[in-house]
Motif scaffolding. Structure first.
Motif, PDB file in Angstrom:
ATOM      1  N   ARG A   1       0.997  -1.320  -0.021  1.00 10.02           N
ATOM      2  CA  ARG A   1       0.017   0.046   0.061  1.00 10.02           C
ATOM      3  C   ARG A   1       0.980   1.188  -0.037  1.00 10.02           C
ATOM      4  O   ARG A   1       1.847   1.265   0.849  1.00 10.02           O
ATOM      5  CB  ARG A   1      -0.931   0.028   1.172  1.00 10.02           C
ATOM      6  CG  ARG A   1      -2.051   1.099   1.079  1.00 10.02           C
ATOM      7  CD  ARG A   1      -3.079   0.865   2.236  1.00 10.02           C
ATOM      8  NE  ARG A   1      -4.303   1.863   2.205  1.00 10.02           N
ATOM      9  CZ  ARG A   1      -5.129   1.860   1.158  1.00 10.02           C
ATOM     10  NH1 ARG A   1      -5.204   1.021   0.259  1.00 10.02           N
ATOM     11  NH2 ARG A   1      -6.095   2.786   1.262  1.00 10.02           N
ATOM     12  N   TYR A   2       0.576   2.284  -1.042  1.00  6.98           N
ATOM     13  CA  TYR A   2       1.551   3.455  -1.030  1.00  6.98           C
ATOM     14  C   TYR A   2       0.638   4.694  -0.924  1.00  6.98           C
ATOM     15  O   TYR A   2      -0.537   4.599  -1.217  1.00  6.98           O
ATOM     16  CB  TYR A   2       2.215   3.252  -2.339  1.00  6.98           C
ATOM     17  CG  TYR A   2       3.261   2.343  -2.568  1.00  6.98           C
ATOM     18  CD1 TYR A   2       4.797   2.661  -2.343  1.00  6.98           C
ATOM     19  CD2 TYR A   2       2.992   0.974  -2.723  1.00  6.98           C
ATOM     20  CE1 TYR A   2       5.690   1.796  -2.415  1.00  6.98           C
ATOM     21  CE2 TYR A   2       4.014   0.120  -2.948  1.00  6.98           C
ATOM     22  CZ  TYR A   2       5.363   0.489  -2.675  1.00  6.98           C
ATOM     23  OH  TYR A   2       6.197  -0.406  -2.332  1.00  6.98           O
ATOM     24  N   GLU A   3       1.171   5.614  -0.549  1.00  4.59           N
ATOM     25  CA  GLU A   3       0.529   6.855  -0.254  1.00  4.59           C
ATOM     26  C   GLU A   3       1.176   7.943  -1.318  1.00  4.59           C
ATOM     27  O   GLU A   3       2.286   7.948  -1.533  1.00  4.59           O
ATOM     28  CB  GLU A   3       0.943   7.631   1.097  1.00  4.59           C
ATOM     29  CG  GLU A   3       0.257   8.910   1.329  1.00  4.59           C
ATOM     30  CD  GLU A   3       0.471   9.654   2.739  1.00  4.59           C
ATOM     31  OE1 GLU A   3      -0.259  10.258   3.177  1.00  4.59           O
ATOM     32  OE2 GLU A   3       1.559   9.268   3.469  1.00  4.59           O
TER      33      GLU A   3
ATOM     34  N   TYR B   1      -1.938  15.134   0.940  1.00  2.90           N
ATOM     35  CA  TYR B   1      -1.670  13.890   1.160  1.00  2.90           C
ATOM     36  C   TYR B   1      -2.774  13.045   1.805  1.00  2.90           C
ATOM     37  O   TYR B   1      -3.855  13.531   1.642  1.00  2.90           O
ATOM     38  CB  TYR B   1      -0.434  13.707   2.050  1.00  2.90           C
ATOM     39  CG  TYR B   1      -0.523  14.362   3.419  1.00  2.90           C
ATOM     40  CD1 TYR B   1      -0.644  13.511   4.723  1.00  2.90           C
ATOM     41  CD2 TYR B   1      -0.640  15.689   3.654  1.00  2.90           C
ATOM     42  CE1 TYR B   1      -0.834  14.143   6.002  1.00  2.90           C
ATOM     43  CE2 TYR B   1      -0.550  16.369   4.989  1.00  2.90           C
ATOM     44  CZ  TYR B   1      -0.589  15.661   5.880  1.00  2.90           C
ATOM     45  OH  TYR B   1      -0.617  16.176   7.167  1.00  2.90           O
ATOM     46  N   ASN B   2      -2.662  11.582   2.189  1.00  3.47           N
ATOM     47  CA  ASN B   2      -3.575  10.893   2.335  1.00  3.47           C
ATOM     48  C   ASN B   2      -4.221  10.310   1.218  1.00  3.47           C
ATOM     49  O   ASN B   2      -5.630  10.115   1.200  1.00  3.47           O
ATOM     50  CB  ASN B   2      -4.713  11.433   3.369  1.00  3.47           C
ATOM     51  CG  ASN B   2      -5.087  10.496   4.460  1.00  3.47           C
ATOM     52  OD1 ASN B   2      -4.389   9.833   5.004  1.00  3.47           O
ATOM     53  ND2 ASN B   2      -6.364  10.626   4.828  1.00  3.47           N
TER      54      ASN B   2
ATOM     55  N   PHE C   1      -4.045   6.967  -1.315  1.00  4.73           N
ATOM     56  CA  PHE C   1      -3.746   5.801  -1.227  1.00  4.73           C
ATOM     57  C   PHE C   1      -3.866   4.647  -2.265  1.00  4.73           C
ATOM     58  O   PHE C   1      -4.956   4.920  -2.815  1.00  4.73           O
ATOM     59  CB  PHE C   1      -4.014   4.853  -0.065  1.00  4.73           C
ATOM     60  CG  PHE C   1      -3.746   5.508   1.160  1.00  4.73           C
ATOM     61  CD1 PHE C   1      -2.451   5.342   1.927  1.00  4.73           C
ATOM     62  CD2 PHE C   1      -4.659   6.569   1.841  1.00  4.73           C
ATOM     63  CE1 PHE C   1      -2.146   6.294   2.782  1.00  4.73           C
ATOM     64  CE2 PHE C   1      -4.249   7.222   3.302  1.00  4.73           C
ATOM     65  CZ  PHE C   1      -3.021   7.086   3.693  1.00  4.73           C
TER      66      PHE C   1
ATOM     67  N   ASP D   1      -3.168   0.476  -3.677  1.00  4.03           N
ATOM     68  CA  ASP D   1      -2.423  -1.016  -3.533  1.00  4.03           C
ATOM     69  C   ASP D   1      -1.572  -1.125  -4.799  1.00  4.03           C
ATOM     70  O   ASP D   1      -2.353  -1.210  -5.898  1.00  4.03           O
ATOM     71  CB  ASP D   1      -3.399  -1.790  -3.168  1.00  4.03           C
ATOM     72  CG  ASP D   1      -3.902  -1.839  -1.797  1.00  4.03           C
ATOM     73  OD1 ASP D   1      -3.195  -1.435  -0.726  1.00  4.03           O
ATOM     74  OD2 ASP D   1      -5.200  -1.670  -1.706  1.00  4.03           O
TER      75      ASP D   1
ATOM     76  N   TYR E   1       5.653   9.502  -3.998  1.00  6.04           N
ATOM     77  CA  TYR E   1       5.018   8.363  -3.553  1.00  6.04           C
ATOM     78  C   TYR E   1       5.871   7.724  -2.326  1.00  6.04           C
ATOM     79  O   TYR E   1       6.975   7.466  -2.360  1.00  6.04           O
ATOM     80  CB  TYR E   1       4.641   7.447  -4.649  1.00  6.04           C
ATOM     81  CG  TYR E   1       5.853   6.772  -5.710  1.00  6.04           C
ATOM     82  CD1 TYR E   1       6.491   5.576  -5.369  1.00  6.04           C
ATOM     83  CD2 TYR E   1       6.490   7.899  -6.661  1.00  6.04           C
ATOM     84  CE1 TYR E   1       7.519   5.296  -6.230  1.00  6.04           C
ATOM     85  CE2 TYR E   1       7.468   7.499  -7.373  1.00  6.04           C
ATOM     86  CZ  TYR E   1       8.065   6.192  -7.187  1.00  6.04           C
ATOM     87  OH  TYR E   1       9.079   5.812  -7.820  1.00  6.04           O
TER      88      TYR E   1
ATOM     89  N   LYS F   1       5.869   4.384   0.938  1.00  8.41           N
ATOM     90  CA  LYS F   1       5.034   3.273   1.681  1.00  8.41           C
ATOM     91  C   LYS F   1       3.992   3.844   2.718  1.00  8.41           C
ATOM     92  O   LYS F   1       4.565   4.911   3.318  1.00  8.41           O
ATOM     93  CB  LYS F   1       5.992   2.246   2.273  1.00  8.41           C
ATOM     94  CG  LYS F   1       6.828   1.330   1.515  1.00  8.41           C
ATOM     95  CD  LYS F   1       5.805   0.430   0.548  1.00  8.41           C
ATOM     96  CE  LYS F   1       5.250  -0.575   1.621  1.00  8.41           C
ATOM     97  NZ  LYS F   1       6.086  -1.796   1.740  1.00  8.41           N
ATOM     98  N   ALA F   2       2.799   3.411   2.606  1.00  9.31           N
ATOM     99  CA  ALA F   2       1.676   4.043   3.713  1.00  9.31           C
ATOM    100  C   ALA F   2       2.167   3.622   4.904  1.00  9.31           C
ATOM    101  O   ALA F   2       2.621   2.380   5.288  1.00  9.31           O
ATOM    102  CB  ALA F   2       0.418   3.419   3.206  1.00  9.31           C
TER     103      ALA F   2
ATOM    104  N   SER G   1       0.463   3.751   9.258  1.00  9.67           N
ATOM    105  CA  SER G   1      -0.762   3.912   9.841  1.00  9.67           C
ATOM    106  C   SER G   1      -0.714   4.990  10.705  1.00  9.67           C
ATOM    107  O   SER G   1       0.142   5.804  10.930  1.00  9.67           O
ATOM    108  CB  SER G   1      -1.009   2.680  11.225  1.00  9.67           C
ATOM    109  OG  SER G   1       0.173   2.696  11.978  1.00  9.67           O
TER     110      SER G   1
ATOM    111  N   TRP H   1       2.496   7.230  11.700  1.00  4.69           N
ATOM    112  CA  TRP H   1       2.770   8.215  11.631  1.00  4.69           C
ATOM    113  C   TRP H   1       3.183   9.327  12.682  1.00  4.69           C
ATOM    114  O   TRP H   1       3.994  10.205  12.701  1.00  4.69           O
ATOM    115  CB  TRP H   1       1.431   8.971  10.943  1.00  4.69           C
ATOM    116  CG  TRP H   1       1.552  10.124   9.986  1.00  4.69           C
ATOM    117  CD1 TRP H   1       1.834  10.108   8.547  1.00  4.69           C
ATOM    118  CD2 TRP H   1       1.637  11.662  10.253  1.00  4.69           C
ATOM    119  NE1 TRP H   1       1.960  11.638   7.922  1.00  4.69           N
ATOM    120  CE2 TRP H   1       1.726  12.478   9.086  1.00  4.69           C
ATOM    121  CE3 TRP H   1       1.542  12.146  11.502  1.00  4.69           C
ATOM    122  CZ2 TRP H   1       1.725  13.793   9.155  1.00  4.69           C
ATOM    123  CZ3 TRP H   1       1.333  13.548  11.508  1.00  4.69           C
ATOM    124  CH2 TRP H   1       1.706  14.468  10.305  1.00  4.69           C
TER     125      TRP H   1
END
Length: 355
Positions: A143-145, A223-224, A226, A228, A263, A265-266, A268, A272
């Protein structure tokens, strides 16, 4: 039998109603297909000053930066975008360089080279969103942000007018298109003024219907967002805002001064909040070969152009905000990180425009 028949009729009626419901047109602009999904409510944003003064992990150490100018012209469906240079100067800057920021020249000077804005082939076409396509690659699935850096002008006369709203849409690998309306954030400025102090920034904040704008040119991280992703290559399609409420926003007036995107990696919310950067012991300038293309004159070069005309290509300099001001700003953003909002005052969530 009577009861069974009644139940059967009720079930059949429900099925018929559901078919009609599914067939109802999606709310949006006539002829727009697809209608981008508005995710403005879930987006968070932080100004450059807030990111540095509070050391917010908006852009983390694993983040990969993609410059706005590095779009693939063969995949982008509109004519070449416009471009310009912006030199923003914070006059009371005192923060170290601690993440990959290619625009930070040190001493409070930020040189945004090759800022881009899309040029649609037909600004009256509801499906021409002025698309710029970027190719990215990730080494492992996950999962990427995505973090978008940019800002946009809305003049005094056009504040809170749907047809003059600013923002962007994005899609990944040709998938669903999502849109973000930035019109009620500090990423919207009234004038092309590039040099300021933190006090001037705070004093110049202007209330909108559902948020606040800035008088000065102030780039903001959004941001925020996301996705996959599988390991390998992908495309990130960047578009101008498509609509506001039931109003079509032409790509040549709803676009941003777009600097680029990251970009990464996401993580939690807990990760954060706990994230830390390595300690920086100096405020020395980062290594860079870039230099502003204009002199250090503070003369304003703005020519009173509206957001429907070509953006000014001149550069100037700006100024900064204090940590105290940033904390005050955070008090207004209780929607930010849910139960964590009070901990991170600068992680501000966009409040969706009401129509």
């Amino acid at each position: 039998m009577g009861m069974k028949k009644a139940i059967s009729i009720a079930i059949l009626a429900a099925m018929i109603i559901s078919l009609f419901v599914l067939a109802l047109p999606v709310a949006g602009i006539a002829g727009m297909d697809p209608v981008p999904i508005d995710i403005t409510d879930q987006i968070k944003w932080s100004t450059v000053y807030d990111v540095y003064s509070l050391k917010l992990p908006v852009v983390r150490l694993d983040a990969v930066f993609v410059h706005a100018k590095d779009y693939n012209p063969a995949l982008s469906v509109q004519k070449a975008p416009g471009s310009g240079q912006r030199t923003v100067t914070f006059t009371d800057w005192n923060f170290p360089y601690f993440f990959n920021d290619p625009f930070n020249l040190g001493d409070g000077v930020f040189y945004y080279d090759n800022v881009q804005w899309q040029n649609p082939l037909d600004s009256s076409d509801v499906n021409d969103h002025g698309t710029l396509v970027y190719e990215i690659e990730v080494s492992e699935a996950g999962r990427y942000e995505f973090v978008v850096l940019g800002c946009a002008q809305i003049t005094d006369a056009n504040v809170d007018k749907d047809e003059k709203d600013r923002g962007f849409c994005y899609s990944i690998d040709g998938g669903p298109m999502y849109q973000v309306n930035i019109s009620d954030t500090l990423g919207v400025f009234r004038e092309y003024k590039y040099e300021y102090s933190s006090t001037e920034l705070k004093e110049s904040e202007i209330k909108t219907t559902n948020g606040v704008n800035s008088y000065y040119y102030q780039p903001v991280y959004y941001y925020n967002m996301f996705a996959d992703l599988t390991a390998g290559k992908h495309t990130f399609e960047f578009h101008a805002l498509a609509y506001s409420g039931e109003t079509f926003t032409p790509a040549n007036s709803s676009r941003l001064n777009f600097m680029g995107f990251y970009y990464q990696k996401a993580v939690s919310e807990a990760e954060w909040l706990a994230y830390t950067y390595p300690e920086v012991t100096t405020t020395a300038e980062p290594e860079t070969s870039k230099q502003p293309e204009t002199s250090k004159s503070t003369t304003e070069t703005t020519t009173k152009k509206t957001e429907d005309t070509k953006e000014p290509s001149e550069t100037s300099k700006p100024t900064v905000t204090t940590k105290e001001e940033t904390k005050e700003k955070g008090c207004k953003s209780a929607v930010g990180l849910g139960v964590f909002a009070f901990i991170i005052p600068a992680a501000i969530a966009i409040k969706k425009k009401k129509h």
